[in-house]
Design a protein around this motif. Structure first.
Motif, PDB file in Angstrom:
ATOM      1  N   GLN A 174       0.831  -1.200   0.000  1.00  0.00           N
ATOM      2  CA  GLN A 174       0.000   0.000   0.000  1.00  0.00           C
ATOM      3  C   GLN A 174       0.868   1.253   0.000  1.00  0.00           C
ATOM      4  N   TYR A 175       1.917   1.223   0.805  1.00  0.00           N
ATOM      5  CA  TYR A 175       2.810   2.382   0.858  1.00  0.00           C
ATOM      6  C   TYR A 175       3.605   2.517  -0.439  1.00  0.00           C
ATOM      7  N   ARG A 176       4.031   1.393  -0.971  1.00  0.00           N
ATOM      8  CA  ARG A 176       4.772   1.412  -2.234  1.00  0.00           C
ATOM      9  C   ARG A 176       3.970   2.130  -3.318  1.00  0.00           C
ATOM     10  N   LYS A 177       2.675   1.803  -3.415  1.00  0.00           N
ATOM     11  CA  LYS A 177       1.815   2.426  -4.422  1.00  0.00           C
ATOM     12  C   LYS A 177       1.667   3.921  -4.155  1.00  0.00           C
ATOM     13  N   ALA A 178       1.456   4.273  -2.869  1.00  0.00           N
ATOM     14  CA  ALA A 178       1.285   5.684  -2.532  1.00  0.00           C
ATOM     15  C   ALA A 178       2.555   6.481  -2.863  1.00  0.00           C
ATOM     16  N   LEU A 179       3.707   5.887  -2.599  1.00  0.00           N
ATOM     17  CA  LEU A 179       4.970   6.567  -2.877  1.00  0.00           C
ATOM     18  C   LEU A 179       5.198   6.704  -4.385  1.00  0.00           C
ATOM     19  N   GLN A 180       4.889   5.651  -5.134  1.00  0.00           N
ATOM     20  CA  GLN A 180       5.036   5.729  -6.592  1.00  0.00           C
ATOM     21  C   GLN A 180       4.097   6.769  -7.195  1.00  0.00           C
ATOM     22  N   ASP A 181       2.874   6.829  -6.685  1.00  0.00           N
ATOM     23  CA  ASP A 181       1.930   7.829  -7.172  1.00  0.00           C
ATOM     24  C   ASP A 181       2.462   9.238  -6.935  1.00  0.00           C
ATOM     25  N   PHE A 182       3.081   9.446  -5.792  1.00  0.00           N
ATOM     26  CA  PHE A 182       3.636  10.758  -5.450  1.00  0.00           C
ATOM     27  C   PHE A 182       4.816  11.120  -6.357  1.00  0.00           C
ATOM     28  N   LEU A 183       5.650  10.130  -6.677  1.00  0.00           N
ATOM     29  CA  LEU A 183       6.889  10.395  -7.410  1.00  0.00           C
ATOM     30  C   LEU A 183       6.747  10.304  -8.931  1.00  0.00           C
ATOM     31  N   ARG A 184       5.651   9.753  -9.412  1.00  0.00           N
ATOM     32  CA  ARG A 184       5.558   9.441 -10.844  1.00  0.00           C
ATOM     33  C   ARG A 184       5.795  10.663 -11.727  1.00  0.00           C
ATOM     34  N   GLU A 185       5.169  11.770 -11.430  1.00  0.00           N
ATOM     35  CA  GLU A 185       5.317  12.947 -12.291  1.00  0.00           C
ATOM     36  C   GLU A 185       6.690  13.611 -12.114  1.00  0.00           C
ATOM     37  N   LYS A 186       7.459  13.167 -11.093  1.00  0.00           N
ATOM     38  CA  LYS A 186       8.800  13.717 -10.879  1.00  0.00           C
ATOM     39  C   LYS A 186       9.887  12.760 -11.359  1.00  0.00           C
ATOM     40  N   LEU A 187       9.469  11.644 -11.903  1.00  0.00           N
ATOM     41  CA  LEU A 187      10.398  10.568 -12.224  1.00  0.00           C
ATOM     42  C   LEU A 187      11.518  11.020 -13.141  1.00  0.00           C
ATOM     43  N   ALA A 188      11.186  11.804 -14.178  1.00  0.00           N
ATOM     44  CA  ALA A 188      12.192  12.212 -15.161  1.00  0.00           C
ATOM     45  C   ALA A 188      13.290  13.072 -14.544  1.00  0.00           C
ATOM     46  N   ASP A 189      13.008  13.716 -13.414  1.00  0.00           N
ATOM     47  CA  ASP A 189      13.984  14.599 -12.786  1.00  0.00           C
ATOM     48  C   ASP A 189      14.839  13.899 -11.734  1.00  0.00           C
ATOM     49  N   LEU A 190      14.485  12.669 -11.405  1.00  0.00           N
ATOM     50  CA  LEU A 190      15.273  11.922 -10.432  1.00  0.00           C
ATOM     51  C   LEU A 190      16.582  11.464 -11.049  1.00  0.00           C
ATOM     52  N   CYS A 191      17.572  11.137 -10.197  1.00  0.00           N
ATOM     53  CA  CYS A 191      18.846  10.642 -10.710  1.00  0.00           C
ATOM     54  C   CYS A 191      18.646   9.282 -11.369  1.00  0.00           C
ATOM     55  N   PHE A 192      19.645   8.841 -12.114  1.00  0.00           N
ATOM     56  CA  PHE A 192      19.529   7.578 -12.848  1.00  0.00           C
ATOM     57  C   PHE A 192      19.237   6.418 -11.907  1.00  0.00           C
ATOM     58  N   CYS A 194      17.757   6.420  -8.971  1.00  0.00           N
ATOM     59  CA  CYS A 194      16.399   6.481  -8.430  1.00  0.00           C
ATOM     60  C   CYS A 194      15.349   6.154  -9.499  1.00  0.00           C
ATOM     61  N   GLN A 195      15.621   6.512 -10.737  1.00  0.00           N
ATOM     62  CA  GLN A 195      14.711   6.107 -11.806  1.00  0.00           C
ATOM     63  C   GLN A 195      14.656   4.589 -11.909  1.00  0.00           C
ATOM     64  N   GLU A 199      10.531   1.284  -9.965  1.00  0.00           N
ATOM     65  CA  GLU A 199       9.719   0.072 -10.089  1.00  0.00           C
ATOM     66  C   GLU A 199      10.210  -1.035  -9.169  1.00  0.00           C
ATOM     67  N   ARG A 200      11.523  -1.137  -9.019  1.00  0.00           N
ATOM     68  CA  ARG A 200      12.075  -2.273  -8.271  1.00  0.00           C
ATOM     69  C   ARG A 200      11.969  -2.091  -6.765  1.00  0.00           C
ATOM     70  N   ASN A 201      12.285  -0.921  -6.266  1.00  0.00           N
ATOM     71  CA  ASN A 201      12.282  -0.685  -4.823  1.00  0.00           C
ATOM     72  C   ASN A 201      12.179   0.813  -4.553  1.00  0.00           C
ATOM     73  N   CYS A 208      18.216   8.137  -0.971  1.00  0.00           N
ATOM     74  CA  CYS A 208      19.187   8.694  -1.914  1.00  0.00           C
ATOM     75  C   CYS A 208      19.859   9.931  -1.310  1.00  0.00           C
ATOM     76  N   LYS A 209      21.180  10.012  -1.500  1.00  0.00           N
ATOM     77  CA  LYS A 209      21.936  11.141  -0.944  1.00  0.00           C
ATOM     78  C   LYS A 209      22.087  12.293  -1.934  1.00  0.00           C
ATOM     79  N   GLU A 210      21.575  12.113  -3.171  1.00  0.00           N
ATOM     80  CA  GLU A 210      21.628  13.203  -4.146  1.00  0.00           C
ATOM     81  C   GLU A 210      20.705  14.340  -3.693  1.00  0.00           C
ATOM     82  N   GLU A 211      21.253  15.549  -3.663  1.00  0.00           N
ATOM     83  CA  GLU A 211      20.480  16.698  -3.168  1.00  0.00           C
ATOM     84  C   GLU A 211      19.194  16.907  -3.969  1.00  0.00           C
ATOM     85  N   LYS A 212      19.276  16.705  -5.289  1.00  0.00           N
ATOM     86  CA  LYS A 212      18.098  16.895  -6.139  1.00  0.00           C
ATOM     87  C   LYS A 212      17.000  15.895  -5.766  1.00  0.00           C
ATOM     88  N   CYS A 213      17.368  14.643  -5.560  1.00  0.00           N
ATOM     89  CA  CYS A 213      16.377  13.614  -5.220  1.00  0.00           C
ATOM     90  C   CYS A 213      15.789  13.848  -3.832  1.00  0.00           C
TER      91      CYS A 213
END
Length: 421
Positions: A174-192, A194-195, A199-201, A208-213
């Motif tokens: 349930q949390y996995r889905k909620a987190l993916q829903d939150f991040l989906r529209e930001k996916l293209a801006d995440l580091c490689f 995190c992209q 889907e995997r985890n 992630c320690k990347e400041e952008k992520c």
């Protein structure tokens, strides 16, 4: 051409070994108080153990393991952490048949191909504990208390305990889905990385320690809001137990740890004076790991403490003990005939439990006395050819300068009175 040590490794020289022994003794002493017994596993294991135990999507497995094929064509990995290895030994040697929970601790080197920096090496050392067989939050509280006890025993008091629950297989989807829903529209801006994790985890994106992520994941749903009843009760009771033990803690909803096997409790202990690299301990519950490694469903929890990081903290805070390396007696033979008698005396002193040494380089008497001072010897025992004939020895108190001649047979009694008392 001089061959240097591999990058990311460090020789522990004799003057530093005493500090390591001090830290390791503190770990063993605390574990003894809590009923934990030492286990020593091989420094290499079959690679499959870590693929199944740690998780194929973790940075450790994907980027950091030292893996090679041995001469038999088997894939072997230097252990990057020790929980999976302890679980393997727990199953292979049927430690589960003993009265649960099995309480084990280890101290030893681990290996990860990582970028070397202060307190972080490619061969590093960990002290850790594992408790298998108990599912209630009380064992979680004990494990956390033990970690804090060890660090405080060394004098590290500015500790920050961070706590979270990462749920279980029932509530995590349930949390996995909620987190993916939150991040989906930001996916293209995440580091490689995190992209790839999306889907995997996706929980690993929070780690992630990347400041952008880190910025993009701000405001993400919290796992604690998705916990099932069992996980919620477990987490609530754990916090009550820690409070009862007088342990302050900070709830950190982003704390997910870097290993896939964690369930329910996740925690980290930071030592603020270390600055950016302040984490000195990390751990949590792994209720599915033992089953994943081929055993029956068995709950477990543990932690690992990086000893290089602890040593760095003790150095910065001037908390390491003074290492004197002083001798009880320095034996000085004068003349060839005295060599055998002096060497016998040296052996007798050591056999009686006194720290003793002598010159093996043929130095002059003056140089030998300087050596006795360098070694901070409490006494100098001088044996010449005349003393060999009379069975006596000249004893000098190196602090007061007082000298006296006594029978060699009486020297041990004198030392028992003046050194051991």
């Amino acid at each position: 051409m001089l061959i240097s040590g591999p990058r990311g490794t460090k020789d522990i020289l004799p003057e530093a070994s005493a500090y390591w022994q001090y830290i390791e003794k503190a770990a063993r002493d605390v574990c003894s108080l809590y009923g934990y017994r030492e286990i020593r596993t091989p420094v290499f294991e079959h690679t499959e153990l870590f693929l199944r135990g740690i998780g194929e999507t973790t940075d450790i497995v994907e980027k950091e393991m030292y893996t090679f094929n041995d001469r038999g064509g088997r894939s072997i990995t230097l252990r990057p952490e020790n929980t999976a290895a302890v679980v393997r030994a727990f199953l292979e040697h049927k430690l589960y048949a003993e009265t649960p929970p099995a309480k084990l601790y280890y101290i030893g080197p681990m290996f990860r191909y990582d970028r070397p920096q202060a307190g972080r090496f490619r061969q590093f050392h960990q002290f850790g504990i594992e408790a298998a067989g108990a599912k209630g939050p009380a064992i979680d509280a004990e494990v956390i208390r033990l970690a804090v006890h060890f660090l405080q025993k060394l004098g590290l008091n500015e500790l920050v305990l961070q706590l979270n629950s990462v749920g279980c297989p029932e509530c995590r989807p349930q949390y996995r889905k909620a987190l993916q829903d939150f991040l989906r529209e930001k996916l293209a801006d995440l580091c490689f990385d995190c992209q790839s994790r999306f889907e995997r985890n996706p929980l690993r994106i929070l780690d992630c320690k990347e400041e952008k992520c880190t910025g993009l994941s701000q405001g993400a749903p919290q796992m604690v809001d998705c916990l099932c009843d069992d996980c919620s009760r477990h987490f609530t009771q754990l916090k009550l137990l820690l409070t009862a033990a007088g342990l302050e803690f900070t709830f950190n909803p982003r704390l997910v740890r870097g290993l896939d096997y964690y369930t329910k409790t996740a925690f980290e202990i930071q030592y603020a004076p270390l600055g950016a690299q302040s984490a000195v301990c990390g751990g949590g519950r792994y209720d599915g790991l033992i089953e994943e490694c081929g055993g029956q469903p068995t709950p477990g929890i543990g932690f690992a403490i990086g000893l290089e990081r602890v040593l760095l903290a003790l150095e910065k805070q001037a908390l390491l003990p003074a290492v004197t390396g002083s001798l009880d007696v320095f034996v000085l033979p004068l003349g060839e005939q005295a060599q055998a008698a002096a060497f016998k005396l040296l052996c007798d002193l050591r056999q009686a439990g006194f720290t003793a040494d002598m010159d093996f380089m043929g130095r002059s008497v003056k140089a030998q006395m300087k050596l006795a001072n360098k070694f901070s010897a409490k006494f100098a025992a001088v044996i010449g050819d005349n003393e060999v004939q009379t069975g006596q020895v000249n004893v000098k108190n190196m602090e007061t300068g007082e000298q006296q001649q006594i029978r060699i047979a009486d020297l041990l009694n004198k030392l028992n009175t003046e050194v051991k008392d």
